[in-house]
Design a protein around this motif. Structure first.
Motif, PDB file in Angstrom:
ATOM      1  N   ALA A  67      10.824   8.487  -1.276  1.00 19.75           N
ATOM      2  CA  ALA A  67       9.513   8.257  -1.890  1.00 19.75           C
ATOM      3  C   ALA A  67       8.962   6.880  -1.506  1.00 19.75           C
ATOM      4  O   ALA A  67       7.765   6.741  -1.229  1.00 19.75           O
ATOM      5  CB  ALA A  67       9.609   8.386  -3.408  1.00 19.75           C
ATOM      6  N   LEU A  68       9.827   5.877  -1.485  1.00 17.03           N
ATOM      7  CA  LEU A  68       9.398   4.543  -1.045  1.00 17.03           C
ATOM      8  C   LEU A  68       8.914   4.572   0.401  1.00 17.03           C
ATOM      9  O   LEU A  68       7.875   3.994   0.737  1.00 17.03           O
ATOM     10  CB  LEU A  68      10.544   3.539  -1.186  1.00 17.03           C
ATOM     11  N   GLN A  69       9.653   5.250   1.270  1.00 15.48           N
ATOM     12  CA  GLN A  69       9.293   5.323   2.684  1.00 15.48           C
ATOM     13  C   GLN A  69       7.963   6.038   2.882  1.00 15.48           C
ATOM     14  O   GLN A  69       7.092   5.561   3.627  1.00 15.48           O
ATOM     15  CB  GLN A  69      10.399   6.020   3.473  1.00 15.48           C
ATOM     16  N   VAL A  70       7.783   7.172   2.219  1.00 14.56           N
ATOM     17  CA  VAL A  70       6.538   7.928   2.370  1.00 14.56           C
ATOM     18  C   VAL A  70       5.368   7.155   1.773  1.00 14.56           C
ATOM     19  O   VAL A  70       4.270   7.130   2.354  1.00 14.56           O
ATOM     20  CB  VAL A  70       6.677   9.328   1.724  1.00 14.56           C
ATOM     21  N   GLY A  71       5.583   6.503   0.648  1.00 21.06           N
ATOM     22  CA  GLY A  71       4.519   5.684   0.055  1.00 21.06           C
ATOM     23  C   GLY A  71       4.096   4.542   0.969  1.00 21.06           C
ATOM     24  O   GLY A  71       2.901   4.271   1.132  1.00 21.06           O
ATOM     25  N   LEU A  72       5.065   3.885   1.568  1.00 25.99           N
ATOM     26  CA  LEU A  72       4.743   2.804   2.510  1.00 25.99           C
ATOM     27  C   LEU A  72       4.039   3.345   3.750  1.00 25.99           C
ATOM     28  O   LEU A  72       3.122   2.707   4.281  1.00 25.99           O
ATOM     29  CB  LEU A  72       6.017   2.047   2.895  1.00 25.99           C
ATOM     30  N   ALA A  73       4.455   4.518   4.225  1.00 26.92           N
ATOM     31  CA  ALA A  73       3.791   5.129   5.376  1.00 26.92           C
ATOM     32  C   ALA A  73       2.354   5.498   5.026  1.00 26.92           C
ATOM     33  O   ALA A  73       1.438   5.298   5.835  1.00 26.92           O
ATOM     34  CB  ALA A  73       4.555   6.361   5.845  1.00 26.92           C
ATOM     35  N   GLY A  74       2.139   6.023   3.821  1.00 31.98           N
ATOM     36  CA  GLY A  74       0.777   6.337   3.385  1.00 31.98           C
ATOM     37  C   GLY A  74      -0.090   5.093   3.328  1.00 31.98           C
ATOM     38  O   GLY A  74      -1.250   5.105   3.752  1.00 31.98           O
ATOM     39  N   ALA A  75       0.471   4.000   2.826  1.00 28.08           N
ATOM     40  CA  ALA A  75      -0.274   2.735   2.783  1.00 28.08           C
ATOM     41  C   ALA A  75      -0.587   2.242   4.194  1.00 28.08           C
ATOM     42  O   ALA A  75      -1.704   1.792   4.474  1.00 28.08           O
ATOM     43  CB  ALA A  75       0.522   1.682   2.015  1.00 28.08           C
ATOM     44  N   GLY A  76       0.382   2.348   5.088  1.00 29.07           N
ATOM     45  CA  GLY A  76       0.160   1.916   6.473  1.00 29.07           C
ATOM     46  C   GLY A  76      -0.892   2.750   7.181  1.00 29.07           C
ATOM     47  O   GLY A  76      -1.746   2.225   7.898  1.00 29.07           O
ATOM     48  N   VAL A  77      -0.860   4.062   6.982  1.00 29.23           N
ATOM     49  CA  VAL A  77      -1.863   4.945   7.586  1.00 29.23           C
ATOM     50  C   VAL A  77      -3.243   4.630   7.023  1.00 29.23           C
ATOM     51  O   VAL A  77      -4.230   4.592   7.764  1.00 29.23           O
ATOM     52  CB  VAL A  77      -1.489   6.430   7.360  1.00 29.23           C
ATOM     53  N   THR A  78      -3.317   4.373   5.725  1.00 26.61           N
ATOM     54  CA  THR A  78      -4.599   4.032   5.100  1.00 26.61           C
ATOM     55  C   THR A  78      -5.165   2.744   5.684  1.00 26.61           C
ATOM     56  O   THR A  78      -6.358   2.662   5.997  1.00 26.61           O
ATOM     57  CB  THR A  78      -4.432   3.881   3.577  1.00 26.61           C
ATOM     58  N   ILE A  79      -4.306   1.755   5.849  1.00 25.31           N
ATOM     59  CA  ILE A  79      -4.751   0.483   6.426  1.00 25.31           C
ATOM     60  C   ILE A  79      -5.259   0.688   7.845  1.00 25.31           C
ATOM     61  O   ILE A  79      -6.332   0.190   8.209  1.00 25.31           O
ATOM     62  CB  ILE A  79      -3.617  -0.561   6.385  1.00 25.31           C
ATOM     63  N   LEU A  80      -4.505   1.433   8.658  1.00 24.48           N
ATOM     64  CA  LEU A  80      -4.947   1.680  10.037  1.00 24.48           C
ATOM     65  C   LEU A  80      -6.223   2.507  10.082  1.00 24.48           C
ATOM     66  O   LEU A  80      -7.103   2.253  10.915  1.00 24.48           O
ATOM     67  CB  LEU A  80      -3.851   2.383  10.830  1.00 24.48           C
ATOM     68  N   ALA A  81      -6.330   3.512   9.225  1.00 24.37           N
ATOM     69  CA  ALA A  81      -7.524   4.363   9.223  1.00 24.37           C
ATOM     70  C   ALA A  81      -8.758   3.571   8.819  1.00 24.37           C
ATOM     71  O   ALA A  81      -9.843   3.788   9.370  1.00 24.37           O
ATOM     72  CB  ALA A  81      -7.317   5.548   8.286  1.00 24.37           C
ATOM     73  N   ASN A  82      -8.611   2.659   7.871  1.00 27.15           N
ATOM     74  CA  ASN A  82      -9.760   1.854   7.450  1.00 27.15           C
ATOM     75  C   ASN A  82     -10.164   0.840   8.506  1.00 27.15           C
ATOM     76  O   ASN A  82     -11.334   0.490   8.616  1.00 27.15           O
ATOM     77  CB  ASN A  82      -9.467   1.150   6.125  1.00 27.15           C
ATOM     78  N   ARG A  83      -9.197   0.358   9.275  1.00 23.45           N
ATOM     79  CA  ARG A  83      -9.530  -0.577  10.363  1.00 23.45           C
ATOM     80  C   ARG A  83     -10.228   0.141  11.498  1.00 23.45           C
ATOM     81  O   ARG A  83     -11.066  -0.431  12.177  1.00 23.45           O
ATOM     82  CB  ARG A  83      -8.267  -1.241  10.893  1.00 23.45           C
ATOM     83  N   ALA A  84      -9.884   1.411  11.725  1.00 21.94           N
ATOM     84  CA  ALA A  84     -10.446   2.162  12.847  1.00 21.94           C
ATOM     85  C   ALA A  84     -11.776   2.828  12.493  1.00 21.94           C
ATOM     86  O   ALA A  84     -12.450   3.344  13.362  1.00 21.94           O
ATOM     87  CB  ALA A  84      -9.454   3.244  13.305  1.00 21.94           C
ATOM     88  N   LYS A  85     -12.147   2.803  11.194  1.00 20.04           N
ATOM     89  CA  LYS A  85     -13.365   3.470  10.761  1.00 20.04           C
ATOM     90  C   LYS A  85     -14.577   2.741  11.327  1.00 20.04           C
ATOM     91  O   LYS A  85     -14.686   1.523  11.196  1.00 20.04           O
ATOM     92  CB  LYS A  85     -13.420   3.487   9.237  1.00 20.04           C
TER      93      LYS A  85
END
Length: 90
Positions: A67-85
């Motif tokens: 759960a920690l790993q998936v949560g961190l991956a979700g946060a990382g994807v969100t950060i990258l997606a917002n930077r690429a928007k």
């Protein structure tokens, strides 16, 4: 690191990154390579956090660590997606 360890890290990173993308609502414009990289980093950070919390080496499947790993991956994807928007003018 042996070649089998490298392939395992890539496969596990892709799995964690993919799960991270699934927990983030909406469409993300993040490449597959970036998703794998986020997954690998999230897997390493999640394992480190689980070790500090004392839940890394439990019998069976380490659900809290996952759960920690998936949560961190979700946060990382969100950060990258917002930077690429693309920024649209109002």
């Amino acid at each position: 690191m042996e070649i089998s360890g490298l392939f395992t890290a890539l496969l596990f990173g892709a799995l964690i990154g993919g799960l991270g993308r699934l927990v983030v609502p909406g469409r993300q414009h993040v490449s597959l390579l970036a998703t794998i990289a986020v997954g690998i980093v999230a897997a390493l950070l999640g394992t480190a956090a689980a070790t500090v919390l004392g839940v890394a080496d439990t019998p069976g499947i380490d659900w809290i660590e996952l759960a920690l790993q998936v949560g961190l991956a979700g946060a990382g994807v969100t950060i990258l997606a917002n930077r690429a928007k693309p920024k649209l003018p109002h």
